[in-house]
Scaffold this motif. Structure first.
Motif, mmCIF file in Angstrom:
data_model
loop_
_atom_site.group_PDB
_atom_site.id
_atom_site.type_symbol
_atom_site.label_atom_id
_atom_site.label_comp_id
_atom_site.label_asym_id
_atom_site.label_seq_id
_atom_site.Cartn_x
_atom_site.Cartn_y
_atom_site.Cartn_z
ATOM 1 N N PHE A 12 0.888 -1.167 0.012
ATOM 2 C CA PHE A 12 -0.021 -0.039 -0.037
ATOM 3 C C PHE A 12 0.731 1.255 -0.054
ATOM 4 N N LEU A 13 0.657 2.114 -1.078
ATOM 5 C CA LEU A 13 1.460 3.198 -1.254
ATOM 6 C C LEU A 13 0.575 4.650 -1.210
ATOM 7 N N SER A 14 0.844 5.488 -0.126
ATOM 8 C CA SER A 14 0.406 6.973 -0.084
ATOM 9 C C SER A 14 1.099 7.783 -0.884
ATOM 10 N N PHE A 15 0.310 8.580 -1.474
ATOM 11 C CA PHE A 15 1.053 9.791 -2.349
ATOM 12 C C PHE A 15 0.110 10.926 -2.420
ATOM 13 N N GLY A 16 0.535 11.772 -2.906
ATOM 14 C CA GLY A 16 0.020 13.383 -3.110
ATOM 15 C C GLY A 16 -0.088 13.516 -4.819
ATOM 16 N N PHE A 17 -1.289 13.690 -5.201
ATOM 17 C CA PHE A 17 -1.532 13.818 -6.433
ATOM 18 C C PHE A 17 -0.944 15.094 -7.226
ATOM 19 N N LYS A 18 -0.393 16.053 -6.156
ATOM 20 C CA LYS A 18 0.165 17.129 -6.592
ATOM 21 C C LYS A 18 1.463 16.857 -7.149
ATOM 22 N N HIS A 19 2.080 15.925 -6.464
ATOM 23 C CA HIS A 19 3.708 15.412 -6.795
ATOM 24 C C HIS A 19 3.618 14.454 -7.735
ATOM 25 N N LEU A 75 -5.723 0.133 5.668
ATOM 26 C CA LEU A 75 -5.664 -1.089 4.850
ATOM 27 C C LEU A 75 -4.633 -2.037 5.020
ATOM 28 N N GLY A 76 -3.435 -1.509 5.440
ATOM 29 C CA GLY A 76 -2.312 -2.486 5.344
ATOM 30 C C GLY A 76 -2.541 -3.331 6.825
ATOM 31 N N ALA A 77 -3.100 -2.721 8.016
ATOM 32 C CA ALA A 77 -3.071 -3.428 8.927
ATOM 33 C C ALA A 77 -4.267 -4.479 8.801
ATOM 34 N N HIS A 78 -5.330 -4.162 8.111
ATOM 35 C CA HIS A 78 -6.527 -5.105 7.722
ATOM 36 C C HIS A 78 -5.771 -6.282 7.238
ATOM 37 N N PHE A 79 -5.146 -6.156 6.053
ATOM 38 C CA PHE A 79 -4.657 -7.351 5.058
ATOM 39 C C PHE A 79 -3.518 -7.829 5.743
ATOM 40 N N GLN A 80 -2.855 -7.299 6.738
ATOM 41 C CA GLN A 80 -1.722 -7.806 7.306
ATOM 42 C C GLN A 80 -2.020 -9.378 8.136
ATOM 43 N N ASP A 81 -3.349 -9.534 8.376
ATOM 44 C CA ASP A 81 -3.737 -10.675 8.800
ATOM 45 C C ASP A 81 -4.246 -11.866 7.850
ATOM 46 N N GLN A 82 -4.083 -11.371 6.596
ATOM 47 C CA GLN A 82 -4.588 -12.269 5.496
ATOM 48 C C GLN A 82 -3.470 -12.768 4.774
ATOM 49 N N LEU A 83 -2.442 -11.841 4.443
ATOM 50 C CA LEU A 83 -1.194 -12.092 3.610
ATOM 51 C C LEU A 83 -0.014 -12.049 4.626
ATOM 52 N N ASP A 84 0.902 -12.920 4.032
ATOM 53 C CA ASP A 84 2.252 -13.105 4.686
ATOM 54 C C ASP A 84 3.077 -11.806 4.411
ATOM 55 N N SER A 85 2.991 -11.221 3.322
ATOM 56 C CA SER A 85 3.887 -10.245 2.850
ATOM 57 C C SER A 85 2.962 -8.979 2.700
ATOM 58 N N GLY A 124 -2.169 16.221 -1.167
ATOM 59 C CA GLY A 124 -0.751 16.538 -0.706
ATOM 60 C C GLY A 124 0.119 14.964 -0.349
ATOM 61 N N GLY A 125 -0.693 14.033 0.102
ATOM 62 C CA GLY A 125 -0.137 12.897 0.502
ATOM 63 C C GLY A 125 0.357 12.803 1.854
ATOM 64 N N GLN A 126 -0.479 13.683 2.841
ATOM 65 C CA GLN A 126 -0.114 13.737 4.233
ATOM 66 C C GLN A 126 -0.823 13.182 5.162
ATOM 67 N N HIS A 127 -2.418 13.370 4.835
ATOM 68 C CA HIS A 127 -3.415 13.203 6.017
ATOM 69 C C HIS A 127 -4.189 11.918 5.437
ATOM 70 N N ARG A 128 -5.294 11.975 4.396
ATOM 71 C CA ARG A 128 -6.235 10.883 4.104
ATOM 72 C C ARG A 128 -5.413 9.712 3.419
ATOM 73 N N SER A 129 -4.620 9.865 2.386
ATOM 74 C CA SER A 129 -3.779 8.916 1.956
ATOM 75 C C SER A 129 -3.091 8.028 2.682
ATOM 76 N N VAL A 130 -2.307 8.892 3.699
ATOM 77 C CA VAL A 130 -1.497 8.049 4.547
ATOM 78 C C VAL A 130 -2.507 7.114 5.763
ATOM 79 N N TYR A 131 -3.522 7.787 6.078
ATOM 80 C CA TYR A 131 -4.520 7.111 6.958
ATOM 81 C C TYR A 131 -5.065 5.832 6.148
ATOM 82 N N PHE A 132 -5.458 5.827 5.075
ATOM 83 C CA PHE A 132 -6.113 4.720 4.295
ATOM 84 C C PHE A 132 -5.038 3.672 3.991
ATOM 85 N N ALA A 133 -3.772 4.258 3.894
ATOM 86 C CA ALA A 133 -2.710 3.096 3.575
ATOM 87 C C ALA A 133 -2.505 2.335 4.900
#
Length: 284
Positions: A168-175, A265-275, A253-262
């Protein structure tokens, strides 16, 4: 036997990748002439001597154009020698490569007295297209330092037994949009913590930002739909023997919303996949 082909644009991190693979126990050969690739496979798989279980070779643009065009056929021939091959292709934005060569004062392998650096980079893209088209993983190093690249390769390539590697990769569209993403989700329509003065300096990893976003119904609806979409389709990628999937989540800007979502989501799928890996392109 496992064979990893490391290729890509000069200055994009191929040498770093080979050093990491060597540390992971791969038998590494840098700058192998592509015409010798199948011969190498035959020699390593032949009788006598100690055969390495994992091999990595570096391939760059300093090859005959005909050999580069035959790359897919070479991989098929290697499969006949018992090699399970995987190709990693490294690249970076043109401006980034120009800056790197300027700072290090290194010479691009395709430059000569009549070919300027920018044209050499463009020519290298064209020459390596047959390899890029067959790559299992495309890695954009435009916004990645050496340490981050080492961690990325270790986590994504160093665990073959893990099956599907999900990032999961967070980013800012302005970049700019990440060029190596398999899925891109645009969440700029959601309420933005940036406009709350007490939250502006924080990131999506801070409790106050998470609390603010979780109180917004649209955020919960968007999160649930992205989560369920991935839960539905990731098993199909696994059954298709897909090794890597990168899910990019973008806000302004890739600082708030995208970071929170990444992170969520990462925490959720950590329990389902090994990597499972979470990276934030705009946040250290």
């Amino acid at each position: 036997m496992k064979l990893v082909v490391v290729s890509g644009l000069s200055g994009s991190g191929k040498s770093v990748a080979l050093h990491v693979l060597e540390d992971l126990g791969y038998y590494c050969i840098d700058n192998l002439p592509l015409g010798l690739l199948t011969a190498l496979g035959g020699q390593l798989s032949g009788p006598g001597g100690r055969t390495p279980e994992r091999v990595a070779v570096g391939i760059d643009a300093r090859n005959l154009a005909g050999d580069l065009e035959r790359f897919p056929a070479m991989l098929e021939e290697l499969a006949g020698h018992g090699f399970e091959s995987e190709t990693l292709f490294f690249f970076a934005e043109r401006e980034t490569l120009l800056k790197r060569f300027s700072e290090t004062r290194r010479k691009h392998p395709l430059t000569d007295g009549s070919l300027p650096l920018g044209d050499a980079i463009d020519a290298e893209w064209q020459l390596l297209e047959p390899i890029a088209a067959n790559a299992a993983l495309h890695i954009d190093t435009s916004h990645t330092n050496v340490h981050e690249l080492r961690d990325l390769i270790t986590s994504r390539v160093g665990r073959e037994e893990a099956g599907l590697s999900l990032q999961f990769l967070s980013f800012g569209f302005k970049h700019g949009v990440p060029a190596d993403a398999d899925f891109v989700f645009d969440i700029r329509c959601l309420p933005n913590p940036h406009w709350e003065p007490e939250l502006r300096a924080l990131t999506g990893r801070d409790f106050a930002v998470a609390e603010y976003l979780e109180g917004e119904p649209l955020v919960e609806q968007m999160y649930a739909q992205i989560r369920d979409f991935l839960a539905t389709w990731l098993p199909h990628f696994q059954r298709d023997n897909r090794s890597y999937v990168t899910v990019a989540i973008g806000c302004t800007g890739g600082q708030h919303r995208s970071v929170y979502f990444a992170e969520r989501l990462g925490a959720h799928f950590q329990d389902q996949l090994d990597s499972v890996q979470v990276r934030h392109r705009e946040v250290p």
